[in-house]
Design an enzyme around this catalytic site. Structure first.
Site, PDB file in Angstrom:
ATOM      1  N   SER A 125      10.322   1.993   7.234  1.00  0.00           N
ATOM      2  CA  SER A 125       9.245   1.468   7.132  1.00  0.00           C
ATOM      3  C   SER A 125       9.937   0.384   8.317  1.00  0.00           C
ATOM      4  O   SER A 125       9.154   0.306   8.972  1.00  0.00           O
ATOM      5  CB  SER A 125      10.404   0.358   6.012  1.00  0.00           C
ATOM      6  N   ARG A 126      10.670  -0.481   8.865  1.00  0.00           N
ATOM      7  CA  ARG A 126      11.560  -1.026   9.972  1.00  0.00           C
ATOM      8  C   ARG A 126      13.095  -0.423   9.956  1.00  0.00           C
ATOM      9  O   ARG A 126      13.605  -1.032   8.407  1.00  0.00           O
ATOM     10  CB  ARG A 126      11.013  -2.110  10.320  1.00  0.00           C
ATOM     11  N   LYS A 145       1.056  -0.831  -0.189  1.00  0.00           N
ATOM     12  CA  LYS A 145      -0.326  -0.063   0.128  1.00  0.00           C
ATOM     13  C   LYS A 145       0.879   1.026  -0.217  1.00  0.00           C
ATOM     14  O   LYS A 145       0.568   2.502  -0.804  1.00  0.00           O
ATOM     15  CB  LYS A 145      -0.862   0.057   1.125  1.00  0.00           C
ATOM     16  N   ILE A 146       1.995   1.206   0.381  1.00  0.00           N
ATOM     17  CA  ILE A 146       3.010   2.332   0.991  1.00  0.00           C
ATOM     18  C   ILE A 146       4.132   2.835  -0.173  1.00  0.00           C
ATOM     19  O   ILE A 146       4.080   3.193  -0.706  1.00  0.00           O
ATOM     20  CB  ILE A 146       3.683   2.402   2.665  1.00  0.00           C
ATOM     21  N   GLU A 182      16.366   1.478  17.762  1.00  0.00           N
ATOM     22  CA  GLU A 182      14.904   2.629  18.210  1.00  0.00           C
ATOM     23  C   GLU A 182      14.899   2.360  19.703  1.00  0.00           C
ATOM     24  O   GLU A 182      14.289   3.121  20.302  1.00  0.00           O
ATOM     25  CB  GLU A 182      13.924   2.956  17.182  1.00  0.00           C
ATOM     26  N   HIS A 202      10.392   7.944  14.082  1.00  0.00           N
ATOM     27  CA  HIS A 202       9.026   6.825  13.623  1.00  0.00           C
ATOM     28  C   HIS A 202       7.837   7.945  14.154  1.00  0.00           C
ATOM     29  O   HIS A 202       6.785   7.594  14.403  1.00  0.00           O
ATOM     30  CB  HIS A 202       9.362   6.008  15.155  1.00  0.00           C
ATOM     31  N   GLN A 203       8.017   8.801  12.951  1.00  0.00           N
ATOM     32  CA  GLN A 203       6.619  10.032  12.972  1.00  0.00           C
ATOM     33  C   GLN A 203       5.743   9.545  11.954  1.00  0.00           C
ATOM     34  O   GLN A 203       4.686  10.348  11.816  1.00  0.00           O
ATOM     35  CB  GLN A 203       7.360  11.356  13.209  1.00  0.00           C
ATOM     36  N   ALA A 204       6.603   8.824  11.455  1.00  0.00           N
ATOM     37  CA  ALA A 204       5.674   8.951   9.763  1.00  0.00           C
ATOM     38  C   ALA A 204       4.202   8.607   9.580  1.00  0.00           C
ATOM     39  O   ALA A 204       3.502   8.950   9.206  1.00  0.00           O
ATOM     40  CB  ALA A 204       6.088   7.495   8.495  1.00  0.00           C
ATOM     41  N   PHE A 205       3.918   7.528  10.557  1.00  0.00           N
ATOM     42  CA  PHE A 205       2.110   6.892  10.423  1.00  0.00           C
ATOM     43  C   PHE A 205       1.470   8.092  11.667  1.00  0.00           C
ATOM     44  O   PHE A 205       0.489   8.084  11.334  1.00  0.00           O
ATOM     45  CB  PHE A 205       2.019   5.935  11.780  1.00  0.00           C
ATOM     46  N   ASP A 234      13.141   7.371   9.060  1.00  0.00           N
ATOM     47  CA  ASP A 234      12.130   7.860  10.162  1.00  0.00           C
ATOM     48  C   ASP A 234      12.179   6.352  11.412  1.00  0.00           C
ATOM     49  O   ASP A 234      11.123   6.177  12.612  1.00  0.00           O
ATOM     50  CB  ASP A 234      10.427   7.760   9.886  1.00  0.00           C
TER      51      ASP A 234
END
Ligand code: NAD
Length: 333
Positions: free
Chosen positions: A234-235, A154-155, A264, A296-299, A259
């Site tokens: 992603s990760r 999806k992304i 992390e 880790h802010q993308a969401f 991100d």
């Protein structure tokens, strides 16, 4: 239903509490991260709700299953932080939220790309300090650049579509191809080898699996174009950070936007500004002028938080009603 919700911040509670309460569920919100040491906090709860940096190991699953755990609600898409083999063994169902807002993450990946591509991180600081010099700020057009998307879920598809809108030539790689969707989003499949060796920008959108751990390593980096821009929303575990630092030092890599970071867990999502940074690898990354790191802010958009809350409730109700769902996670590799 009684559930323990781990790693909660104000923005989580604001979105999750009304949704659970309206449906008659009793959610207890804990700020604590779920790890082996904090597993006893969930004792007696049939359902727990966790996030990306909670760590549910085989030990945790066995411990909690013996006190009645039946369901793990992941309020995220990735599921690398849950021991799925143990979950299956102890009859614990795991459900995730596969798509809460792919737009949020795709748009953020593009944000990182444009920040690095036009040196916005430097100009922002310069102008605030009264420095209006343009020296060192020369960027490059995205138009006609070759962009490689790794992972056409999806992304990845949406990120490719936006790049296509810039007039970039977008190619992609995924072991499970969807040529029609790729075409619709303005891109075409190539081999991973071709993607690595020909792209000016590479953006990672595949999950962290045993097979994708450190896929960006000394070898794959050496096969990339000199000056390539690498984006990872992603990760963190997809990139061998030590190899990345080496490639930044010898200027193989032009820019990095990340991100996510492989270590992390325990660092991100907390204010540690009064602490002394203990992670020397991370500290080194921060010293590069051509690396932009976000936590880790993308969401994090209003739309995504609302969708996460609604879909997490659906996962709970599906479990209670015995409904099979595509959100149930099974071990893949
Ligand atoms: P998705 O499941 O829709 O797509 C993932 C794609 O990766 C699939 O098409 C799959 O076939 C492909 N894939 C699997 N193994 C691969 C490999 N070895 N090489 C290339 N492709 C491979 O997932 P999505 O919703 O597009 O999300 C992608 C990733 O983004 C998630 O796994 C998650 O880790 C990450 N994510 C990050 C944030 C954030 O805030 N930074 C938010 C959401 C998701």
């Amino acid at each position: 239903m009684k559930l323990a919700v781990f790693s909660t911040k104000k923005y989580d509670i604001a979105h999750l509490q009304p949704v659970f309460e309206d449906a008659g569920h009793k959610a207890v919100f804990l700020q604590t991260r779920l790890e082996d040491e904090t597993v006893p906090l969930a004792e007696g709860y049939p359902v727990i709700c966790i996030f990306v940096n909670d760590n549910l190991t085989a030990y945790g699953i066995e411990y909690l299953a013996s006190s009645g755990l039946k369901l793990v609600l992941l309020r995220c898409a990735g599921y690398n932080n849950v021991d799925l083999v143990a979950a299956e063994k102890f009859g614990v169902q795991v459900a995730r939220v596969p798509a809460y807002s792919p737009h949020a993450v795709a748009e953020f990946a593009i944000g990182l790309m444009l920040m690095l591509n036009r040196n916005l991180h430097k100009s922002f600081s310069r102008v605030r300090a009264g420095n209006f010099s343009l020296e060192g700020l020369t960027g490059f057009d995205m138009f006609k650049k070759r962009v490689g998307i790794i992972g056409t879920g999806k992304i990845g598809l949406l990120t490719g579509k936006i790049c296509h809108g810039f007039g970039s030539e977008v190619v992609c790689y995924d072991p499970y191809q969807n040529p029609e969707a790729a075409k619709e989003h303005g891109m075409s499949y190539v081999s991973l080898e071709e993607l690595y060796s020909t792209c000016d920008v590479i953006s990672l959108h595949c999950p962290l699996l045993e097979s994708t751990f450190h896929m960006i390593n000394e070898d794959s980096l050496s096969r990339m174009k000199d000056g390539v821009m690498l984006i990872n929303t992603s990760r963190g575990g997809l990139i061998d950070t030590v190899a990345l630092i080496k490639a930044l030092k010898n200027r193989k890599i032009g820019q990095v936007g990340m991100d996510v970071y492989e270590n992390e867990s325990g660092m991100y999502f907390e204010d540690a500004s009064d602490d002394v940074m203990q992670d020397d690898t991370f500290s080194r990354l921060l010293t590069f002028h051509n690396v932009c790191i976000t936590g880790h802010q993308a969401f994090l958009t209003k739309e995504a938080l609302s969708n996460i809350a609604a879909e997490t409730l659906t996962n709970l109700e599906n479990y209670l009603n015995g409904v099979d769902s595509r959100n149930i996670v099974k071990k893949q590799d």
